[in-house]
Design an enzyme around this catalytic site. Sequence first.
Site, mmCIF file in Angstrom:
data_model
loop_
_atom_site.group_PDB
_atom_site.id
_atom_site.type_symbol
_atom_site.label_atom_id
_atom_site.label_comp_id
_atom_site.label_asym_id
_atom_site.label_seq_id
_atom_site.Cartn_x
_atom_site.Cartn_y
_atom_site.Cartn_z
ATOM 1 N N ASP A 169 -7.878 2.880 11.273
ATOM 2 C CA ASP A 169 -6.635 3.646 11.329
ATOM 3 C C ASP A 169 -6.721 4.983 10.591
ATOM 4 O O ASP A 169 -6.139 5.967 11.031
ATOM 5 C CB ASP A 169 -5.470 2.812 10.787
ATOM 6 N N ASP A 192 0.813 -1.219 0.000
ATOM 7 C CA ASP A 192 0.000 0.000 0.000
ATOM 8 C C ASP A 192 0.847 1.270 0.000
ATOM 9 O O ASP A 192 0.657 2.161 -0.826
ATOM 10 C CB ASP A 192 -0.928 0.042 1.232
ATOM 11 N N SER A 222 -2.922 -10.190 7.130
ATOM 12 C CA SER A 222 -2.571 -8.810 7.401
ATOM 13 C C SER A 222 -2.222 -8.732 8.882
ATOM 14 O O SER A 222 -3.027 -9.087 9.743
ATOM 15 C CB SER A 222 -3.754 -7.909 7.060
ATOM 16 N N ARG A 244 -1.604 4.430 17.164
ATOM 17 C CA ARG A 244 -1.850 5.333 16.039
ATOM 18 C C ARG A 244 -1.662 6.813 16.340
ATOM 19 O O ARG A 244 -1.009 7.514 15.579
ATOM 20 C CB ARG A 244 -3.219 5.056 15.402
HETATM 21 N N1 ARG Z 1 -8.879 -3.922 14.251
HETATM 22 C C1 ARG Z 1 -7.853 -3.491 15.135
HETATM 23 C C2 ARG Z 1 -8.018 -2.045 15.453
HETATM 24 O O1 ARG Z 1 -8.557 -1.335 14.688
HETATM 25 C C3 ARG Z 1 -6.460 -3.806 14.692
HETATM 26 C C4 ARG Z 1 -6.210 -3.990 13.240
HETATM 27 C C5 ARG Z 1 -4.807 -4.305 13.005
HETATM 28 N N2 ARG Z 1 -4.479 -4.457 11.617
HETATM 29 C C6 ARG Z 1 -4.129 -5.615 11.032
HETATM 30 N N3 ARG Z 1 -3.794 -5.566 9.803
HETATM 31 N N4 ARG Z 1 -4.150 -6.743 11.647
HETATM 32 O O2 ARG Z 1 -7.607 -1.595 16.502
#
Ligand code: ARG
Length: 423
Positions: A133, A25, A182, A104
Amino acid sequence: MPQDTTADDESGNGTVALAFSGGLDTTVCVPILEEEYGYDDVIGVTVDVGQPAEEFAEAEETAEALGLEHYVVDAKEEFAALCMDGVRANATYQGYPLGTALARPVIASAILEVAEEHGCTGLAHGCTGKGNDQLRFEAVWRDSDMEVIAPIREMGLTREWEKEYAAERDLPVEGGNEGDWSIDTNLWSRSVEGKELEEPSYVPGEEIYEWTSAPSGETLELEIGFEDGYPVSLDGQATSPVDLVETLNETAGAYGVGRTDVMEDRMLGLKVRENYEHPAATVLLAAHEGLESLVLTKEERQFKTYVDQEWAEKGYEGLVNAPLVRALEGFIDETQERVTGTVTIRLEGGQARVVGRESPYAVYSAEAASFNTEDVMGGIEQNDATGVAKYHGFQERLANKVFDAAKARESAEAVTDGGTGDE
Ligand code: ARG
């Protein structure tokens, strides 16, 4: 195609700082920011919140191959400090200790700082339009005057399109975990999503875990020391938050502690299946709550569950700087003054269980609670509870009596009506 970043041609929009990981990405974002968004230069920023070394190597190599000016910012301490605030707030969201979420705002602020230092006019990330995110990054960035750009979301790009684009342009994307899940890793958690895990009924095997072993029959006891609600020592040794978390991830991970599999409700409303590993977080959260149970009054503990819940909600949203969070922390600070002491945790069967706790602030009198002493405290005797016992449940007994009587009256009337027959 990679541009010479020393170029001073002011023909375009200036310089954009890109949150850069070296994955597919963010790699395709580099030429896109120049060609589609008209930026003269792109700088890539990778923020260290405790990712594994391979991730930095990948970012470094990809940046070099792209001719991208690349910066790495170490924000581990800042991130660990925020995780420790999370411990004081017993913070979890639907069972997950917020590793990705809390990282983040730390990452976004670090990138903003680099962008300001370099006189950037834009800030870009490679998040899609489906996740959390994008919201967490932009909540921080939109406080600045810089343009905020999300090429993947704005151009509606798919992984398939990106792969083709990268192949056409010979972009360096061969490395990485193409085709794999991921994964998002930092100090506080490792999260795995995608592929067959997208099917909620699919039962994953051991292969999705990297930080935790399958629990064995072995057990281990650990002693965590707290001061003002902050974990400060392990087995009597003073330790920094970063070291403590790294050590506990290893130690507790080896005992299979800290796995969760959740159907997570994202901010936009989508449910997503997420698997997490967070051994240190599980140990520290259990220990902290164990100590609170000793030193806080019943009312404080009950009320704090609401405060904690709100803190976690804002943490999940990436809004840890919200005025509400400061207000909640006012309450948290007040209670944590007494959360000082030691907790013994046993790692056993994939669980971290509190098996002992002590504190100079314990709201506890062994003498008063004991079965062997007559005097409760300051002249109160066992028999003084008799009056309380007589009253206890008075209202409930009365309510049930009234209700039963009314029911009996109703059915008696129904019988009488039945007897006189219908009109
Ligand atoms: N869904 C979780 C959050 O928004 C974490 C996502 C993490 N990303 C990943 N590609 N596993 O806090």
